[in-house]
Design an enzyme around this catalytic site. Structure first.
Site, PDB file in Angstrom:
ATOM      1  N   LYS A   1       9.072  -1.534  14.458  1.00 31.11           N
ATOM      2  CA  LYS A   1       9.692  -1.207  13.163  1.00 31.11           C
ATOM      3  C   LYS A   1      10.751  -0.125  13.351  1.00 31.11           C
ATOM      4  CE  LYS A   1       5.637  -1.798  10.171  1.00 31.11           C
ATOM      5  NZ  LYS A   1       4.714  -1.068   9.303  1.00 31.11           N
TER       6      LYS A   1
ATOM      7  N   GLU B   1      10.572  -4.951   4.327  1.00 34.57           N
ATOM      8  CA  GLU B   1      10.674  -6.345   3.875  1.00 34.57           C
ATOM      9  C   GLU B   1      10.395  -6.463   2.383  1.00 34.57           C
ATOM     10  OE1 GLU B   1       8.948  -5.367   6.563  1.00 34.57           O
ATOM     11  OE2 GLU B   1       8.852  -6.939   8.101  1.00 34.57           O
TER      12      GLU B   1
ATOM     13  N   GLY C   1      -5.027  -1.799   4.377  1.00 30.78           N
ATOM     14  CA  GLY C   1      -4.222  -2.966   3.994  1.00 30.78           C
ATOM     15  C   GLY C   1      -4.930  -4.287   4.245  1.00 30.78           C
ATOM     16  N   ARG C   2      -5.459  -4.474   5.463  1.00 27.08           N
ATOM     17  CA  ARG C   2      -6.064  -5.774   5.776  1.00 27.08           C
ATOM     18  C   ARG C   2      -7.470  -5.905   5.209  1.00 27.08           C
ATOM     19  NH1 ARG C   2      -4.932  -2.735  10.065  1.00 27.08           N
ATOM     20  NH2 ARG C   2      -6.577  -1.936  11.403  1.00 27.08           N
TER      21      ARG C   2
ATOM     22  N   LYS D   1       0.848  -1.202   0.000  1.00 28.53           N
ATOM     23  CA  LYS D   1       0.000   0.000   0.000  1.00 28.53           C
ATOM     24  C   LYS D   1       0.882   1.250   0.000  1.00 28.53           C
ATOM     25  CE  LYS D   1      -3.659   2.459   2.280  1.00 28.53           C
ATOM     26  NZ  LYS D   1      -4.687   2.540   3.279  1.00 28.53           N
TER      27      LYS D   1
ATOM     28  N   GLU E   1      -5.201  -7.103  14.385  1.00 27.35           N
ATOM     29  CA  GLU E   1      -4.653  -5.797  14.016  1.00 27.35           C
ATOM     30  C   GLU E   1      -5.749  -4.728  14.069  1.00 27.35           C
ATOM     31  OE1 GLU E   1      -1.040  -4.994  11.236  1.00 27.35           O
ATOM     32  OE2 GLU E   1      -2.787  -4.611  10.006  1.00 27.35           O
TER      33      GLU E   1
ATOM     34  N   HIS F   1      -5.390 -33.838  16.130  1.00 33.51           N
ATOM     35  CA  HIS F   1      -4.327 -34.687  16.667  1.00 33.51           C
ATOM     36  C   HIS F   1      -3.241 -33.874  17.346  1.00 33.51           C
ATOM     37  CE1 HIS F   1      -6.032 -38.240  14.727  1.00 33.51           C
ATOM     38  NE2 HIS F   1      -6.393 -37.393  13.775  1.00 33.51           N
TER      39      HIS F   1
END
Ligand code: F6P
Length: 555
Positions: free
Chosen positions: A521, A227, A280-281, A221, A366, A397
């Site tokens: 960050k 990263e 963003g999300r 965005k 978030e 399991h």
């Protein structure tokens, strides 16, 4: 003294009497009393007392069936939450959202991703015409650019076999889920999702690709995420080291900040933008999904949007008493605030949903993992629970032991898909049998009498018999999809979005910023040069952090 008291309260997030409380005290007290009764009486008794319980607390919405009856939901609970809704002006908050008000108040932004899926402009929103135009433009632009990209890919000498989608968080999780959920068996082209800066992942992906048949789509965005930019750089270097002079010709950028993408080096023709009012999300509905749309086709994507738009209409038009998004949010709030629940779990009994939990984790935590109310006062109640989970039957399991017999109540959500898209019906029947059985077991538990009946002649010790007792009355909710169709997926994700929205309003927080990720960050930027230079003395960090740096940098 008063000043000291207030500071203390702020520090420990406790209410002071001058703080605005998001839920009236008398309702809080009444819910706490109801929770006591509910915990003592349990859920099974609710079934015993009401033959119409399932009918009353389940809901068929197009291809989605919601069964809330195995939770603590009850008429008195709904009544109390409707009162809270009124006191909190929840319906008004919903209108503010859909009208394009700046509901993301800390960033002074509207939240309008729903417009991207209101493809037929059916008027469920009451936006300003200018905003509606922007949304229409964004949709039209994506359609056009998508076609152009498709045509240019068709003209390539070597067809694309691998797409590397570089992006993190909201710039990847939704697209990955969309792709995995709707991927057609037999499709040989692949998308690799690279988010993490850890190059173990990148190196192993590049090892499977060939520069002649690889396309890179960088999604961010802001187009400033460390990263993403570093991964893109390393991929560009890989192209170069394999004889490609202009690697960025093979790159597309998807962003709400095209200038930044241009500055990175991408030509405007290789930049696909989306509006800044798409968080963003909440961006899976936008061009952020370009990579998946290239492989799945635009038609499926449009069906996905339409499915979500149907849920939007329900969210917007259904009275709260019949609104499945509100009821689910109400239960989250009740469990977290009145039953001492700290975590909820989501179990999808479908391999194609293997990324669903990651997606929902970001969406909920978030959005609602906040400790300030909208006006900056500390929150006086519990906000987002921990969201975790996995895919059935694998998780049965591993973690289900704790779900059934652990000391914490963990409300569980089961997501089942009725019809598979493969021919091995026996597998599917077994899968569904397991999912449904788990919901029944969580509810019923197993008494010592039953254990004795079942195992009485096996010579088991007393302890072994007692260890087989399950308390039951563990809440679960089931969502069943007729098929994993694009529209059912759209409806499902929109349901979760709106549930998170209502959860945010109930706790009076801003669900649309994410300030909590910034500090780490910023500090990483301070730590990085220390690691690069091998320095660990007088760093200004606490003793533990400095100790870690020393360990890391010692020869
Ligand atoms: O750090 C959190 C976050 O801002 C998320 O909200 C977002 O989805 C992700 O980083 C990626 O940001 P961008 O799309 O700007 O690269």
């Amino acid at each position: 003294m008063r000043y000291f008291f207030r500071n203390l309260c702020n520090k420990f997030n406790m209410p002071t009497n001058t703080m605005k409380s998001s839920v009236p005290e008398h309702l809080k007290d009444s819910l706490t009393a109801l929770a006591q009764t509910d915990l003592t009486a349990g859920i099974q008794r609710k079934f015993d007392n009401d033959n119409a319980r399932v009918e009353k607390h389940s809901f068929q919405f197009r291809e989605l069936y919601f069964d809330l009856s195995k939770t603590h939901i009850s008429d008195p609970l709904v009544e109390r939450y409707l009162e809270i809704a009124e006191s909190q002006k929840i319906e008004q908050a919903r209108e503010d959202f859909l009208s394009g008000d700046l509901i993301n108040n800390t960033e002074q932004r509207s939240v309008l991703h729903t417009l991207l899926r209101d493809t037929e402009n059916q008027g469920i929103t009451m936006q300003q015409p200018v905003v509606l135009d922007q949304a229409q433009d964004a949709r039209a632009q994506f359609t056009e650019q998508y076609k152009e990209i498709e045509q240019s890919l068709a003209r390539r000498e070597t067809p694309i076999k691998d797409i590397i989608h570089v992006g993190i968080g909201g710039s990847s999780l939704g697209t990955q889920l969309l792709y995995e959920a709707l991927q057609v068996i037999g499709e040989r082209r692949r998308i690799h999702f690279i988010g993490n800066i850890d190059a173990h992942q990148l190196v192993s992906v590049l090892d499977q690709c060939d520069v002649s048949s690889t396309l890179v789509i960088g999604v961010s965005k802001t187009f400033t995420t460390a990263e993403t930019l570093q991964n893109l750089d390393s991929i560009a270097n890989w192209f170069k080291s394999n004889g490609v002079d202009k690697p960025l010709d093979n790159f597309y950028g998807v962003t709400a900040n095209p200038t930044q993408a241009n500055q990175y080096g991408l030509a405007s023709s290789n930049v696909v933008s989306f509006p800044v009012w798409v968080g963003g999300r909440y961006s899976v509905w936008s061009s952020v999904s370009l990579s998946a749309v290239l492989l799945l086709g635009k038609e499926k994507f449009d069906e996905f949007l339409e499915g979500a738009a149907e849920m939007d209409r329900h969210f917007y038009t259904a009275p709260l008493a019949k609104n499945v998004c509100f009821k689910a949010a109400m239960l989250d709030h009740y469990y977290a605030n009145h039953m001492g629940v700290g975590a909820k779990a989501i179990f999808a009994y479908d391999y194609r949903f293997r990324s669903l939990v990651d997606y929902l984790q970001q969406l909920e935590t978030e959005s609602n993992g906040k400790d300030k109310q909208r006006d900056g006062h500390p929150v006086d109640q519990k906000t987002s629970m921990v969201v975790w989970g996995g895919v059935g039957t694998d998780v049965q399991h591993s973690v289900f032991q704790m779900l059934h017999q652990g000391t914490s109540i963990i409300p569980a959500e089961f997501i089942l898909v009725k019809k598979p898209d493969h021919g091995l019906q026996e597998h599917h029947n077994e899968l569904l049998a397991n999912g449904i059985a788990q919901t029944a077991a969580l509810l019923s538990g197993q008494t010592l009498e039953t254990v004795k009946e079942l195992h009485g002649d096996e010579g088991l010790s007393d302890e072994a018999m007692k260890a087989k007792v399950f308390s039951g009355d563990r809440p679960s909710m089931t969502i069943m999809l007729d098929k994993l169709s694009p529209s059912a997926l759209g409806g499902l994700l929109a349901f979760y979005e709106h549930r998170v929205f209502f959860g945010g309003v109930l706790t009076n927080i801003n669900s649309f910023d994410q300030m909590g990720v910034e500090l780490g960050k910023r500090l990483a930027k301070k730590v990085r040069p220390l690691i690069d230079r091998g320095e660990a003395n007088d760093t200004g960090f606490d003793a533990s952090t400095e100790g870690l740096l020393k360990k890391l940098t010692e020869k």
